[in-house]
Design an enzyme around this catalytic site. Structure first.
Site, PDB file in Angstrom:
ATOM      1  N   PRO A 103      33.288   1.475  -3.565  1.00 39.35           N
ATOM      2  CA  PRO A 103      32.553   2.654  -4.039  1.00 39.35           C
ATOM      3  C   PRO A 103      33.502   3.733  -4.576  1.00 39.35           C
ATOM      4  O   PRO A 103      34.551   3.984  -3.982  1.00 39.35           O
ATOM      5  CB  PRO A 103      31.827   3.147  -2.780  1.00 39.35           C
ATOM      6  N   GLY A 107      36.098   7.992  -0.775  1.00 42.03           N
ATOM      7  CA  GLY A 107      37.161   8.029   0.231  1.00 42.03           C
ATOM      8  C   GLY A 107      37.645   6.650   0.631  1.00 42.03           C
ATOM      9  O   GLY A 107      38.362   6.505   1.616  1.00 42.03           O
ATOM     10  N   LEU A 108      37.287   5.614  -0.147  1.00 38.80           N
ATOM     11  CA  LEU A 108      37.749   4.258   0.183  1.00 38.80           C
ATOM     12  C   LEU A 108      38.898   3.803  -0.718  1.00 38.80           C
ATOM     13  O   LEU A 108      39.234   2.618  -0.761  1.00 38.80           O
ATOM     14  CB  LEU A 108      36.600   3.249   0.121  1.00 38.80           C
ATOM     15  N   GLY A 109      39.474   4.741  -1.447  1.00 37.54           N
ATOM     16  CA  GLY A 109      40.695   4.412  -2.204  1.00 37.54           C
ATOM     17  C   GLY A 109      40.454   3.572  -3.443  1.00 37.54           C
ATOM     18  O   GLY A 109      41.300   2.759  -3.814  1.00 37.54           O
ATOM     19  N   SER A 110      39.308   3.759  -4.108  1.00 33.94           N
ATOM     20  CA  SER A 110      38.991   2.899  -5.259  1.00 33.94           C
ATOM     21  C   SER A 110      40.019   3.048  -6.381  1.00 33.94           C
ATOM     22  O   SER A 110      40.444   2.051  -6.983  1.00 33.94           O
ATOM     23  CB  SER A 110      37.590   3.202  -5.788  1.00 33.94           C
ATOM     24  N   ALA A 112      43.222   3.981  -6.178  1.00 35.63           N
ATOM     25  CA  ALA A 112      44.501   3.378  -5.775  1.00 35.63           C
ATOM     26  C   ALA A 112      44.419   1.859  -5.835  1.00 35.63           C
ATOM     27  O   ALA A 112      45.377   1.186  -6.231  1.00 35.63           O
ATOM     28  CB  ALA A 112      44.866   3.829  -4.361  1.00 35.63           C
ATOM     29  N   ALA A 113      43.264   1.308  -5.467  1.00 32.05           N
ATOM     30  CA  ALA A 113      43.125  -0.153  -5.465  1.00 32.05           C
ATOM     31  C   ALA A 113      43.138  -0.720  -6.884  1.00 32.05           C
ATOM     32  O   ALA A 113      43.790  -1.735  -7.149  1.00 32.05           O
ATOM     33  CB  ALA A 113      41.844  -0.557  -4.738  1.00 32.05           C
ATOM     34  N   ASP A 154      47.041   6.965   0.454  1.00 35.94           N
ATOM     35  CA  ASP A 154      46.155   5.955  -0.147  1.00 35.94           C
ATOM     36  C   ASP A 154      46.958   4.857  -0.845  1.00 35.94           C
ATOM     37  O   ASP A 154      46.767   3.671  -0.588  1.00 35.94           O
ATOM     38  CB  ASP A 154      45.216   6.604  -1.184  1.00 35.94           C
TER      39      ASP A 154
HETATM   40  O1  PMV Z   1      41.229   9.618  -0.931  1.00 33.82           O
HETATM   41  P1  PMV Z   1      40.591  10.116   0.308  1.00 33.82           P
HETATM   42  O2  PMV Z   1      39.311  10.814   0.119  1.00 33.82           O
HETATM   43  O3  PMV Z   1      40.590   9.065   1.376  1.00 33.82           O
HETATM   44  O4  PMV Z   1      41.517  11.277   0.921  1.00 33.82           O
HETATM   45  C1  PMV Z   1      42.851  11.094   1.182  1.00 33.82           C
HETATM   46  C2  PMV Z   1      43.220  11.797   2.410  1.00 33.82           C
HETATM   47  C3  PMV Z   1      43.502  13.292   2.335  1.00 33.82           C
HETATM   48  O5  PMV Z   1      44.300  13.544   3.489  1.00 33.82           O
HETATM   49  C4  PMV Z   1      42.214  14.077   2.436  1.00 33.82           C
HETATM   50  C5  PMV Z   1      44.235  13.702   1.082  1.00 33.82           C
HETATM   51  C6  PMV Z   1      45.668  13.194   0.996  1.00 33.82           C
HETATM   52  O6  PMV Z   1      46.262  13.329  -0.078  1.00 33.82           O
HETATM   53  O7  PMV Z   1      46.213  12.700   1.989  1.00 33.82           O
END
Ligand code: PMV
Length: 332
Positions: A103, A107-110, A112-113, A154
């Site tokens: 998704p 916040g699941l790192g889409s 970066a993946a 991430d």
């Molecule tokens: O990408 P997210 O939504 O999982 O957030 C990463 C984690 C945070 O600590 C909120 C931001 C960061 O850069 O570490």
């Protein structure tokens, strides 16, 4: 090395943050783990002569020729950096197709993946082995685009593909749990760009520095204890630490009513602990459960409005078949 007439594919997992989001931006430790139940995939195929490199990321509706893409296109930035590392001078003729079922903005790192799958497929295509640290450093450049000044957690966990202990600016420490951890991940369906929640915490920190620093220190303490609990297989303690971390994330104003409804539902259905994961104010929550409670907790989360529920297991070393999952080459 000249590319052969082959298709190369590579995958990269989604990720969750178990403990320490936001505090990690301020130099405190955090723990993250890959989620192999949802992945991004990059497939590279030779293209007709003189067509250059084209990239199409179907799920995010992006298609472009690498030669024409600007530096505001994160996937182009990543592809160029990878080619620089590979020492590729002249752009070959390649078509790169990216897919993801992670998704977006949850916040699941889409992001970066997708970038990680792209980098790993490029290295595999040119027959070079690449260390996770190198992949992570390249992908960090695209994370900057999505997140502003990210901590780097991430890109690091996605590149390593195994649980990590992470402190900004230091080498990540991959580690393994003593016993499998079962987590139910529930998507609130509310998109929440990390840039915004990180900005909100920054403003709070500017107004109330001492209070925020004290919260970050408390979160750091929870992270230390969580690593110990994970390495000792003490799930009950880990669940309590999730709950304590959630309370501190609420104090940092990054929770929301929707997230708390899901967290509450998971706890009532028997989860050992639950918290938001990632930037917050939307996105996903995670609940630590005993395997016997998976169905009850998943059902409770759906009834309480979760858009998608994913069950993941973080395995001890002997089961850790997924880390550094190799890219594959084959005729396409
Ligand atoms: O990408 P997210 O939504 O999982 O957030 C990463 C984690 C945070 O600590 C909120 C931001 C960061 O850069 O570490």
């Amino acid at each position: 090395m000249a590319p052969e007439k082959q298709m190369t594919t590579a995958t990269a997992p989604g990720k969750i943050i178990l403990v320490g989001e936001h505090a990690v931006v301020y130099g405190r430790p955090a723990i993250a783990a890959p989620v192999w139940q949802c992945v991004a995939t990059a497939a590279i195929a030779p293209a007709p002569p003189a067509s250059g490199v084209t990239i199409s990321a179907v799920d995010i509706d992006r298609r472009f020729a690498l030669a024409e893409a600007g530096d505001d296109e994160p996937l182009a930035v990543v592809a160029r950096l990878a080619m620089k590392h590979l020492g590729v001078q002249n752009l070959p003729d390649l078509h790169i197709e990216l897919h993801s079922d992670i998704p977006i903005a949850g916040g699941l790192g889409s992001g970066a993946a997708l970038s990680t799958a792209l980098v790993r497929a490029l290295f595999a295509h040119f027959g070079q082995v690449v260390e996770p640290e190198v992949v992570s450093a390249i992908v960090y450049e695209s994370e900057r685009f999505y997140h502003g000044a990210p901590s780097g957690i991430d890109n690091t966990v996605v590149a390593f593909g195994q649980p990590i202990w992470f402190i900004k600016g230091k080498a990540a420490e991959p580690f393994w749990p003593a016993a499998p951890l079962t987590l139910v991940i529930a998507d609130s369906g509310v998109p929440s760009p990390t840039k915004e929640t990180v900005g909100a915490v920054r403003r709070l920190w500017e107004r109330e520095t001492a209070r925020c620093e004290a919260i970050f220190d408390e979160i750091a303490g929870l992270a230390q204890r969580a690593r110990l609990a994970i390495e000792q297989g003490d799930q009950r303690t880990l669940g309590q630490l999730f709950d304590a971390n959630q309370a501190l994330l609420e104090a940092l104003t990054v929770s929301s009513e929707t997230l708390e409804r899901l967290i509450d539902a998971a706890r009532r259905a028997g989860a050992l602990g639950a918290k938001l994961s990632g930037g917050g104010r939307g996105g996903n929550i995670i609940a630590l459960v005993e395997p016997a409670r998976i169905d009850a907790v998943s059902a409770a989360l759906r009834t309480s409005g979760a858009r998608r529920v994913i069950v993941t297991r973080i395995e001890p070393r002997s089961f850790g078949a997924h880390s550094h999952r190799p890219a594959t080459r084959g005729s396409g």
